[in-house]
Design an enzyme around this catalytic site. Structure first.
Site, PDB file in Angstrom:
ATOM      1  CD  GLN A 257       3.523  44.617  99.925  1.00 54.71           C
ATOM      2  OE1 GLN A 257       4.482  45.144  99.374  1.00 54.71           O
ATOM      3  NE2 GLN A 257       3.629  43.520 100.653  1.00 54.71           N
ATOM      4  CE  LYS A 259      -3.334  47.936  93.605  1.00 51.39           C
ATOM      5  NZ  LYS A 259      -1.999  47.461  93.379  1.00 51.39           N
ATOM      6  N   GLY A 260      -2.844  51.963  99.733  1.00 51.35           N
ATOM      7  CA  GLY A 260      -3.557  52.523 100.885  1.00 51.35           C
ATOM      8  C   GLY A 260      -4.338  51.476 101.670  1.00 51.35           C
ATOM      9  CD  GLU A 285       5.359  39.255 118.354  1.00 55.58           C
ATOM     10  OE1 GLU A 285       4.148  38.969 118.266  1.00 55.58           O
ATOM     11  OE2 GLU A 285       6.265  38.412 118.332  1.00 55.58           O
TER      12      GLU A 285
HETATM   13  N1  ACO Z   1      -2.659  54.768  96.477  1.00 57.81           N
HETATM   14  C1  ACO Z   1      -1.338  54.608  96.354  1.00 57.81           C
HETATM   15  N2  ACO Z   1      -0.478  54.678  97.380  1.00 57.81           N
HETATM   16  C2  ACO Z   1      -0.976  54.920  98.568  1.00 57.81           C
HETATM   17  C3  ACO Z   1      -2.343  55.104  98.779  1.00 57.81           C
HETATM   18  C4  ACO Z   1      -3.203  55.026  97.677  1.00 57.81           C
HETATM   19  N3  ACO Z   1      -4.508  55.183  97.795  1.00 57.81           N
HETATM   20  N4  ACO Z   1      -2.530  55.323 100.081  1.00 57.81           N
HETATM   21  C5  ACO Z   1      -1.333  55.268 100.654  1.00 57.81           C
HETATM   22  N5  ACO Z   1      -0.395  55.055  99.740  1.00 57.81           N
HETATM   23  C6  ACO Z   1       1.050  55.003  99.982  1.00 57.81           C
HETATM   24  C7  ACO Z   1       1.339  55.423 101.361  1.00 57.81           C
HETATM   25  O1  ACO Z   1       1.496  56.842 101.414  1.00 57.81           O
HETATM   26  C8  ACO Z   1       2.621  54.736 101.636  1.00 57.81           C
HETATM   27  O2  ACO Z   1       3.667  55.433 101.027  1.00 57.81           O
HETATM   28  P1  ACO Z   1       5.128  55.447 101.645  1.00 57.81           P
HETATM   29  O3  ACO Z   1       5.612  54.015 101.642  1.00 57.81           O
HETATM   30  O4  ACO Z   1       5.886  56.304 100.725  1.00 57.81           O
HETATM   31  O5  ACO Z   1       4.974  55.985 103.030  1.00 57.81           O
HETATM   32  C9  ACO Z   1       2.496  53.427 100.912  1.00 57.81           C
HETATM   33  O6  ACO Z   1       1.485  53.648  99.939  1.00 57.81           O
HETATM   34  C10 ACO Z   1       2.139  52.273 101.828  1.00 57.81           C
HETATM   35  O7  ACO Z   1       0.907  52.520 102.488  1.00 57.81           O
HETATM   36  P2  ACO Z   1      -0.256  51.503 102.288  1.00 57.81           P
HETATM   37  O8  ACO Z   1      -0.524  51.348 100.843  1.00 57.81           O
HETATM   38  O9  ACO Z   1      -1.387  51.881 103.142  1.00 57.81           O
HETATM   39  O10 ACO Z   1       0.405  50.194 102.906  1.00 57.81           O
HETATM   40  P3  ACO Z   1       0.433  48.731 102.279  1.00 57.81           P
HETATM   41  O11 ACO Z   1      -0.927  48.312 101.919  1.00 57.81           O
HETATM   42  O12 ACO Z   1       1.473  48.616 101.246  1.00 57.81           O
HETATM   43  O13 ACO Z   1       0.881  47.924 103.575  1.00 57.81           O
HETATM   44  C11 ACO Z   1       2.677  46.905 104.777  1.00 57.81           C
HETATM   45  C12 ACO Z   1       2.107  48.213 104.219  1.00 57.81           C
HETATM   46  C13 ACO Z   1       1.716  46.317 105.759  1.00 57.81           C
HETATM   47  C14 ACO Z   1       3.991  47.191 105.488  1.00 57.81           C
HETATM   48  C15 ACO Z   1       2.878  45.945 103.575  1.00 57.81           C
HETATM   49  O14 ACO Z   1       3.809  46.505 102.706  1.00 57.81           O
HETATM   50  C16 ACO Z   1       3.330  44.565 103.970  1.00 57.81           C
HETATM   51  O15 ACO Z   1       2.529  43.736 104.351  1.00 57.81           O
HETATM   52  N6  ACO Z   1       4.654  44.300 103.874  1.00 57.81           N
HETATM   53  C17 ACO Z   1       5.221  43.001 104.119  1.00 57.81           C
HETATM   54  C18 ACO Z   1       5.004  42.510 105.541  1.00 57.81           C
HETATM   55  C19 ACO Z   1       5.363  43.524 106.577  1.00 57.81           C
HETATM   56  O16 ACO Z   1       6.384  44.169 106.505  1.00 57.81           O
HETATM   57  N7  ACO Z   1       4.453  43.646 107.585  1.00 57.81           N
HETATM   58  C20 ACO Z   1       4.647  44.476 108.755  1.00 57.81           C
HETATM   59  C21 ACO Z   1       5.568  43.780 109.699  1.00 57.81           C
HETATM   60  S1  ACO Z   1       5.449  44.373 111.327  1.00 57.81           S
HETATM   61  C22 ACO Z   1       4.233  43.424 112.036  1.00 57.81           C
HETATM   62  O17 ACO Z   1       3.801  42.451 111.476  1.00 57.81           O
HETATM   63  C23 ACO Z   1       3.663  43.827 113.344  1.00 57.81           C
END
Ligand code: ACO
Length: 363
Positions: A257, A259-260, A285
């Site tokens: 998580q 990491k984009g 959903e």
């Molecule tokens: N390097 C570091 N951080 C980054 C990068 C990068 N290259 N790119 C983006 N980020 C930041 C984003 O800006 C974002 O920051 P913010 O939280 O301050 O807005 C944060 O990292 C998260 O973005 P991502 O890294 O793209 O997302 P992640 O891979 O962490 O996935 C998710 C997000 C899906 C919510 C994950 O945390 C997860 O699976 N959580 C648990 C389950 C969940 O909640 N799922 C969604 C339920 S809803 C449903 O299922 C329909």
């Protein structure tokens, strides 16, 4: 005898999930282990497990095929006195884990050593991308495939662990073929610190196809409608019917998580359905706040590439009444709807992203 509190352990602290890999010197844990975010759907609202001292519930997964193995250890167990007994952890977890998880530790280790080095995730390779010098792959599969059912059964405990209010899929549902599952994996390019596994599981996303029936006007006799033909199971190709594709579960495991990857993964799934001729709308959903944020940004990035979206502006000739409620002609509704339909974004979500755009165009 000690008080009950001394024998209680917070269930989210007790459960530790790890990905492991066979290596030359046995089985090694890959990177950090992690705790679930929620355990109340499994152990009850108090999120406490009664009857153990120094309790550890280790749920180890072989990082590629996600074969699970459960081991429970503790220093002391509460002696069964009268009706008070220690929580039967195995019995509770049996509802959430497949039988293979309860194998002996030694059998698990032997089994994962025999996974072939040319193992690949089930389904078909859909895309490959690089992130922070690592290679990731998305595999697209259908739940009717037994290998997909098996993998989904193994990982579904992550739904109660990480998605509040989320529900697991009934993999044995006769309509299983309506589910498409996307698996996100890190592809290992060389045998290294992570042992011998060719792939490391990073997340998954499920998408359900709802048929979107529109009866022609005037309606023909009921026996001629698409719906009846489909229900009666006559020679009718369901995959050709217009549908709404709903993202139901979306998960990136904690190791990956922030990491984009979630954003890249979502954008890929979205593009898949944009290209899918039968999909008329892409919905989600019960998204949570974290998912909403990710989706707003990804949808906005996509829409901004469309000239017709960029051209949408607030009609500054319209007078806003004192009540503050914007009149309906504040934007060109027909132009908005045309972009929305083209982008296959549901009305409420489109309105959120449109608002972000319109605010950004204000002088
Ligand atoms: N390097 C570091 N951080 C980054 C990068 C990068 N290259 N790119 C983006 N980020 C930041 C984003 O800006 C974002 O920051 P913010 O939280 O301050 O807005 C944060 O990292 C998260 O973005 P991502 O890294 O793209 O997302 P992640 O891979 O962490 O996935 C998710 C997000 C899906 C919510 C994950 O945390 C997860 O699976 N959580 C648990 C389950 C969940 O909640 N799922 C969604 C339920 S809803 C449903 O299922 C329909």
């Amino acid at each position: 005898m000690s008080s009950n509190d001394d024998w209680s352990t917070p269930s989210s602290d007790a459960v530790l999930v790890s990905l492991v890999s066979p290596s030359t010197r046995g089985v090694k844990t890959i990177s950090h282990s992690f705790h679930p975010k929620f355990t109340y759907p499994i152990f009850g609202d108090s999120e406490e497990i009664f009857g153990y001292k120094d309790l550890e519930i280790n749920l180890r997964y072989n990082a590629s095929d996600m074969r699970p193995n459960l081991t429970i250890s503790y220093a002391k167990k509460y002696p069964a006195v009268g009706e008070t007994e220690a929580t039967d952890i195995n019995e509770i977890l049996r509802e959430f884990l497949p039988e293979v998880a309860f194998q002996k530790k030694g059998d698990f280790e032997t089994a994962i050593k025999s996974v072939r080095e040319d193992w690949t995730p089930p389904g078909e390779l859909d895309t490959t991308f690089k992130s922070n010098h690592k290679t990731f792959e998305v595999w697209k599969a259908n739940l009717a495939d037994p290998a997909v059912k098996q993998l989904v059964k193994r990982i579904q405990i992550f739904v109660p662990f990480f998605i509040e209010g989320g529900s697991a899929i009934d993999v044995d549902d006769p309509d299983a073929d309506r589910w498409t599952v996307f698996f996100l994996y890190q592809k290992m390019t060389a045998v290294g610190d992570t042992g011998r596994n060719p792939y490391i599981f990073a997340g998954y996303c499920t998408v359900y196809r709802f048929f979107h029936f529109r009866l022609p006007t005037p309606p023909p006799s009921p026996s001629e409608t698409d719906l009846e033909k489909a229900t009666l199971g006559q020679d009718f190709d369901l995959s050709q019917l217009p549908c709404r594709s709903r993202i139901s579960q979306f998960l990136v495991i904690p190791l990956f998580q922030g990491k984009g990857l979630g954003s890249r993964f979502y954008s890929h799934v979205f593009q898949e359905y944009l290209k899918h001729p039968q999909t008329v709308e892409i919905t989600v959903e019960d998204p949570n706040e974290a998912f909403d944020d990710l989706r707003d940004i990804a949808d906005y990035q996509y829409l901004r590439q469309l000239p017709e979206f960029q051209a949408l502006r607030i009609n500054t000739d319209v007078t806003i009444p004192k009540s503050g409620t914007a009149p309906s002609n504040i934007v060109d509704k027909a132009a908005c709807e045309a972009v929305r339909v083209k982008a296959k974004i549901a009305p409420r979500q489109f309105a959120r992203v449109l608002e972000m755009h319109l605010l950004s165009t204000l002088p």
